[in-house]
Structures are given as structure tokens and as C-alpha cells.
Design an enzyme around this catalytic site. Structure first.
Site, PDB file in Angstrom:
ATOM      1  N   GLY A  96       0.849  -1.222   0.039  1.00  0.00           N
ATOM      2  CA  GLY A  96      -0.237  -0.050   0.017  1.00  0.00           C
ATOM      3  C   GLY A  96       0.903   1.218  -0.057  1.00  0.00           C
ATOM      4  O   GLY A  96       0.443   2.304   0.118  1.00  0.00           O
ATOM      5  N   ASP A 133      -1.585   8.823  -6.368  1.00  0.00           N
ATOM      6  CA  ASP A 133      -0.295   7.965  -5.849  1.00  0.00           C
ATOM      7  C   ASP A 133       0.801   8.353  -7.025  1.00  0.00           C
ATOM      8  O   ASP A 133       1.941   8.874  -6.545  1.00  0.00           O
ATOM      9  CB  ASP A 133      -0.404   6.392  -6.182  1.00  0.00           C
TER      10      ASP A 133
HETATM   11  C1  GLA Z   1      -4.999   3.236  -3.867  1.00  0.00           C
HETATM   12  C2  GLA Z   1      -5.288   4.057  -5.247  1.00  0.00           C
HETATM   13  C3  GLA Z   1      -5.390   5.467  -5.053  1.00  0.00           C
HETATM   14  C4  GLA Z   1      -6.244   6.092  -3.985  1.00  0.00           C
HETATM   15  C5  GLA Z   1      -6.170   5.192  -2.741  1.00  0.00           C
HETATM   16  C6  GLA Z   1      -6.867   5.356  -1.706  1.00  0.00           C
HETATM   17  O1  GLA Z   1      -3.435   3.670  -3.486  1.00  0.00           O
HETATM   18  O2  GLA Z   1      -4.366   4.127  -6.272  1.00  0.00           O
HETATM   19  O3  GLA Z   1      -5.698   6.223  -6.372  1.00  0.00           O
HETATM   20  O4  GLA Z   1      -7.540   5.924  -4.276  1.00  0.00           O
HETATM   21  O5  GLA Z   1      -5.722   3.786  -2.962  1.00  0.00           O
HETATM   22  O6  GLA Z   1      -7.133   6.643  -1.236  1.00  0.00           O
END
Ligand code: GLA
Length: 389
Positions: A125, A173
Site C-alpha cells: 500500500g 499515488d
Molecule cells: C490506492 C489508489 C489511489 C487511492 C487510494 C485510496 O492507493 O491507487 O488512487 O484511491 O488507493 O485513497
């Protein structure tokens, strides 16, 4: 592995040591607050990490892409004109998706040999995928003089995920890994892409990341399910007040029109997005004012809303957060990223870091069977070329 070692491995794999290579680096990211708001046109507050992905590469005369990584035993050689489809669930789909986006936009990157090497824990994550996408986009732009500006390069990341990989993610991200600045977080409006770099001054505190080490099974399909639930909420609410995105509504407006949402699950999802969006604004103000306790409380409220309304936490993330909050000196703790496993981020007083790790690690292992990893976050710069030769 440092960039010199990756370079050596590049030559071991692709030979011709007399031909120049270029080396690029792109970070991972941690989001401080503003989760699942990006694809709802809302605010986010992520920062780039010092962990990331190296890419050593050079042009080739033949129109082929050769890709390999030091992280997994999977490499690929593919002619550029055969780039239409995704290849299983392999990591190569992120760079291939970026390549595909550039080609479909009329750019003409030629053949390339690439060796990636990442030190972001996989599927944690912390956006190892966005890091791979941006390092690829930045390298192709530079190597082939495509003259694409940075924001457009950032956009190739989510486009690759949406159109090629099949995840309907937002832009957070890739924006963080493409635009990050050392010791700053990015307060980003995901609708307009206006942003503000906010210095992270945490006098006496640090951001500590804890990895659940739980593989995020089914994460992509659950993620896409949340995206559709939000779209349903937009449709329902639009009967009372026409909107394009959930984040256009303040919580006051939302409470006025929420009766239009029939499905109680969809109602909860929308409530998370709208309250979370307001928390981001408050958190940025708190940080700028040096009100760290308030920032921490907003982090806690964010996690609770992701647990109760958005339902993307699970026992692993919840345990890390609950155990963390028991420690004196931990003033905020929340999941970060998409959820369903991955990492938490906590605001911890310097003197409490050791005890936090000592207490939370074993308690977490006892309850879940997984061993957690802990890192003090270092906030780094966005993607760039490191050297020429
Ligand atoms: C992932 C996705 C992002 C965002 C996050 C939750 O990292 O790639 O675009 O939606 O989850 O905030």
C-alpha cells in the site's frame, strides 16, 4: 541494492558494457490523510518516501521492449507493436501500460532495455506500482526526448491502470511520486490538480509506518466495487442537486440530500468520502498551525470512518491501529492507501517510537499470526534522473 549495483546487474543481463545507460529513481508514497477521496474529485495529502524504484535503461536499435527486475523472477521481451494486452497479473503490466498510453497518445518511444529494482515492500500500500509507472514515464520521456510535461507524465500512470491494468484508481499515488518534495506533503485537489507543498515540521514527533505484511487478496476487485458504489451515490444525490463528483458536496449539503440514497451501504460509502474530504482541509490547517494533536485526532477519525463506513480496513489494520493508540505518545494512527491489508501510518512522539514498536509488534502477531515491519518515514523527492553514465 544501490544504483551502482543495479547498473552492474543491468550489464550482467544485457551485456555491451561500452554502451551508456541512464539511471532513474522514483519514490513510493505514504498518504497522511484523504483516503478514497481522489477518484471522488476530493482532496488528498500524501508525501513521497525515500524508498522507491531504480530503473537502469538504454535505447536499443530494434523496436522491442526488454524488461526485467531484480525483485522477481519474471522478465519479458515484447515488440512495441504487440502491446495491446495485459500479461496475466504480472508487474510488467504497469510499465507496459505506461508505454501503451504514450503510444496511443501519438508519442513514439523506440526500443528499450530496462532493469528495475525496488526497495518498497511489495503490495504494502506504499505505491510500488505508481513508483514503477512514473519511473518508466520519466525515463521514456527523457531518453526519447518526448517533451511531455510532468503533470502529463503523472497522468499516464492512472491512465495505464484504468485502461490497461483494469484498476479504476485515482491520481493521488502517481501525483505524489511524480511531484513529491523532500520534507513536504502535497495538499492536492484531485479535481483541478491545483496543489500546495506543505512543509512537514513535526517538532518532537515522527511518522512511523507499520506494514501488516498481509497480502491484499481481491484488493483490486474490492477497490473497483467501492468506485462503483461512489458512482451510484453520485447518481442518487444528483436527483436533488446535480453533481459530477461526491466531493463537490459539503457535509451540510450531503445531510440535506442523503435521503435520496436508497442503499444503506452506498450511503455509508458516500458519508465517508464527504467527511474525509473535510478532514483533509482541517488537517492541513492544523499542520500549518503546528497543532499536531489535532492533526493526530483527524488521522484517528479518518481510520474510524474507513473502518466503519468505507469498510476497507480488516482485522490486521485495525489491530495495528488499536494497539498503537494504546501507547502514550502515539497521537494519531490510521491505515494508509487502498486498505484491505497494507500499511498504517502513525504520528509518534520521538521518545515513544521504541516502545511503540516493542509493544505493537508482538500484540499484533499474537492476534493475527502475521509479523509486522516498522519504518520511520523519510520524506523524499519525486521521480528524477540520477546520473548519465
Ligand atoms: C490506492 C489508489 C489511489 C487511492 C487510494 C485510496 O492507493 O491507487 O488512487 O484511491 O488507493 O485513497
Amino acid at each position: 541494492m544501490n544504483s551502482e549495483e543495479v547498473k552492474q546487474k543491468f550489464y550482467n543481463r544485457y551485456y555491451r558494457p561500452d554502451e551508456k545507460v541512464r539511471v532513474y529513481f522514483s519514490p513510493g508514497r505514504v498518504n497522511l490523510i484523504g483516503e478514497h477521496t481522489d477518484y471522488n474529485g476530493g482532496f488528498v495529502f500524501p508525501c513521497a518516501l525515500s524508498y522507491g524504484t531504480y530503473l537502469v535503461c538504454r535505447k536499443t536499435a530494434e523496436p522491442v521492449i526488454r524488461m526485467a527486475t531484480t525483485n522477481f523472477d519474471f522478465s519479458l521481451e515484447i515488440p512495441i507493436d504487440q502491446l495491446e494486452n495485459k500479461i496475466g497479473e504480472e508487474w510488467v503490466n504497469y510499465p507496459l501500460g505506461v508505454f501503451n498510453e504514450l503510444v496511443s497518445k501519438g508519442f513514439n518511444p523506440g526500443g528499450i532495455e530496462m532493469l528495475y529494482s525496488g526497495n518498497i515492500p511489495n503490495k504494502s500500500g506504499l505505491s510500488s506500482s505508481a513508483s514503477i509507472e512514473l519511473v518508466t514515464a520519466v525515463a521514456l520521456n527523457d531518453l526519447y526526448n518526448l517533451d511531455i510535461d510532468r503533470i502529463e507524465l503523472v497522468k499516464t500512470g492512472p491512465a495505464a491502470e484504468n485502461n490497461f491494468v483494469g484498476v479504476n484508481c485515482g491520481i493521488m499515488d502517481q501525483f505524489a511520486v511524480g511531484m513529491g518534495k523532500k520534507d513536504h506533503a502535497i495538499f492536492l485537489n484531485c479535481d483541478t490538480l491545483e496543489y500546495d507543498l506543505v512543509p512537514i515540521q513535526l517538532e518532537g514527533y515522527k511518522l512511523v509506518i507499520a506494514n501488516t505484511n498481509k497480502t491484499r487478496g481481491l484488493a483490486d476487485s474490492k477497490y473497483n466495487e467501492r468506485v462503483s458504489e461512489c458512482q451510484k451515490a453520485v447518481q442518487d444525490l444528483s436527483q436533488g442537486t446535480p453533481i459530477g463528483y461526491l466531493a463537490e458536496l459539503s457535509s451540510r449539503e450531503f445531510f440535506e440530500y442523503q435521503h435520496l440514497i436508497e442503499d444503506p451501504i452506498v450511503l455509508k460509502r458516500a458519508r465517508h468520502v464527504i467527511t474525509e474530504n473535510e478532514r483533509v482541509i482541517q488537517a492541513v490547517m492544523a499542520l500549518k498551525a503546528g497543532a499536531l494533536e489535532e492533526f493526530g485526532e483527524l488521522m484517528n477519525a479518518s481510520h474510524d470512518s474507513l473502518r466503519d463506513d468505507y469498510e476497507v480496513t480488516g482485522i490486521e489494520l485495525d489491530t495495528l491501529v488499536e494497539e498503537g493508540r494504546k501507547i502514550k505518545g502515539v497521537i494519531g494512527s490510521r491505515m494508509t492507501g487502498a486498505g484491505f491489508g497494507g500499511c498504517t501510518v502513525s504520528l509518534v512522539k520521538d521518545e515513544a517510537i521504541e516502545i511503540y514498536i516493542e509493544k505493537v509488534g508482538p500484540a499484533y502477531q499474537e492476534k493475527t499470526g502475521y509479523k509486522a515491519d516498522f519504518y520511520v518515514a523519510e520524506i523524499g523527492n519525486g521521480a528524477s534522473r540520477l546520473q548519465n553514465k
